[in-house]
Design a protein around this motif. Structure first.
Motif, short mmCIF file in Angstrom:
data_model
loop_
_atom_site.label_atom_id
_atom_site.label_comp_id
_atom_site.label_asym_id
_atom_site.label_seq_id
_atom_site.Cartn_x
_atom_site.Cartn_y
_atom_site.Cartn_z
N THR A 231 -1.97 0.45 -6.64
CA THR A 231 -2.83 0.70 -5.48
C THR A 231 -3.88 1.75 -5.81
O THR A 231 -3.78 2.47 -6.81
N ASP A 287 -3.79 2.00 0.17
CA ASP A 287 -2.75 1.02 -0.16
C ASP A 287 -3.31 -0.31 -0.66
O ASP A 287 -2.54 -1.24 -0.93
N TYR A 289 -4.80 -2.85 -3.37
CA TYR A 289 -4.64 -2.98 -4.80
C TYR A 289 -5.96 -2.71 -5.52
O TYR A 289 -7.01 -3.21 -5.11
#
Length: 306
Positions: A231, A287, A289
């Motif tokens: 992340t 959060d 990616y």
């Protein structure tokens, strides 16, 4: 780590009977490969067909293609009989690529992504992206490829023009590899203490070098999880530790990274140095990616710091 699973994709297909090529009239190669990448880090299970609890290589290709109305046979050997043969020099994103990993014929299958990369469910790393010409493993085990679907011409041209597919999520193994290279680290020691990093893995030396610097730590089970995506928050921590960055002036605030968030310090440091910026909605995307594009841009900006 949270998983990003498939969003609904609406595409119509005209299926050709027999073993010929499926005409994917409304689908694009990017839609197929992007769908496959949504499952990076999914666990491997021999004979498995469930993307969440465990899936094997042919189960994975079968599952991905089924999202587009294309039915593949169950085993890798059976899938090798479908579609039409494609030479290695003519590979296109969406082609199935096959390998002999057991010494007794076809035993592994993956989906070609372009730029020499393919994605598959591996016994060591789960769903992961590898180099089809990897001299240490895949290169010598490559057998052939089959084209089971024809994608729209427009998308085929776009993919052909792209030198690198930057929609690929940055896996932990790839982050370690590129970061070790950027830092010019000695990667000769491939004996990592992480139970899922084998000495022969292409990223083993990089992971070991960064582990010695306490940049990377494993999970509670002693695993590094090299195939799992990272992340933006986790990447912020890795970069701050790897380069020894410090807070520079007053850091901007982000709605999704409050002061009590575990990544607050690392995100603040990265942002205060002008390495990473937030989104238009005032969030950092902590959060979300990270992609290979994020990684390369962040490293370049750090190296250009005065």
């Amino acid at each position: 780590m949270k998983k990003k699973w498939l969003l609904s994709i609406f595409a119509s297909f005209m299926l050709v009977s027999g073993i010929g090529i499926n005409a994917a009239e409304a689908a694009t190669a990017e839609e197929l490969t992007s769908t496959a990448k949504q499952y990076l880090g999914a666990p491997y299970k021999y004979g498995g067909t469930n993307i969440q609890t465990g899936i094997d290589c042919s189960g994975f290709t079968r599952y991905v293609f089924s999202q587009f109305g294309i039915t593949l046979k169950r085993s890798s050997k059976e899938q090798y009989t479908q579609g039409t043969a494609v030479s290695k020099s003519d590979l296109q994103p969406g082609d199935l690529v096959f390998f002999n990993t057991s010494g007794s014929g076809i035993s592994h299958v993956g989906i070609y992504l372009g730029d020499g990369q393919f994605i598959s469910a591996t016994t060591s790393d789960g769903v992961d992206i590898d180099d089809i010409n990897d001299p240490y493993y895949w290169g010598s085990r490559y057998v052939g490829a089959r084209r089971v679907a024809e994608f729209t011409t427009e998308q085929a041209e776009e993919v052909k023009e792209a030198a690198i597919d930057y929609s690929i999520y940055a896996s932990r193994g790839e982050v370690a590899t590129r970061l070790a290279q950027a830092l010019n680290l000695d990667t000769s020691d491939t004996n990592s203490s992480f139970v899922d990093v084998k000495p022969e893995a292409k990223y083993a030396g990089a992971v070991t070098a960064l582990q010695k610097l306490a940049v990377f730590t494993g999970d509670d089970n002693g695993k590094f999880n090299p195939g799992s995506p990272i992340t933006r928050g986790q990447l912020a921590k890795v970069l701050v530790l790897a380069y020894g960055l410090e807070l520079k002036g007053e850091a901007p605030t982000f709605a999704d990274v409050p002061a009590d968030h575990w990544a607050y310090e690392y995100v603040s440091i990265l942002a205060s140095n002008g390495i990473a910026f937030g989104k238009n909605d005032g969030t950092f995307g902590v959060d979300d990616y990270a992609t290979l594009e994020h990684l390369d841009i962040f490293i370049e900006r750090i190296q250009n710091l005065k």
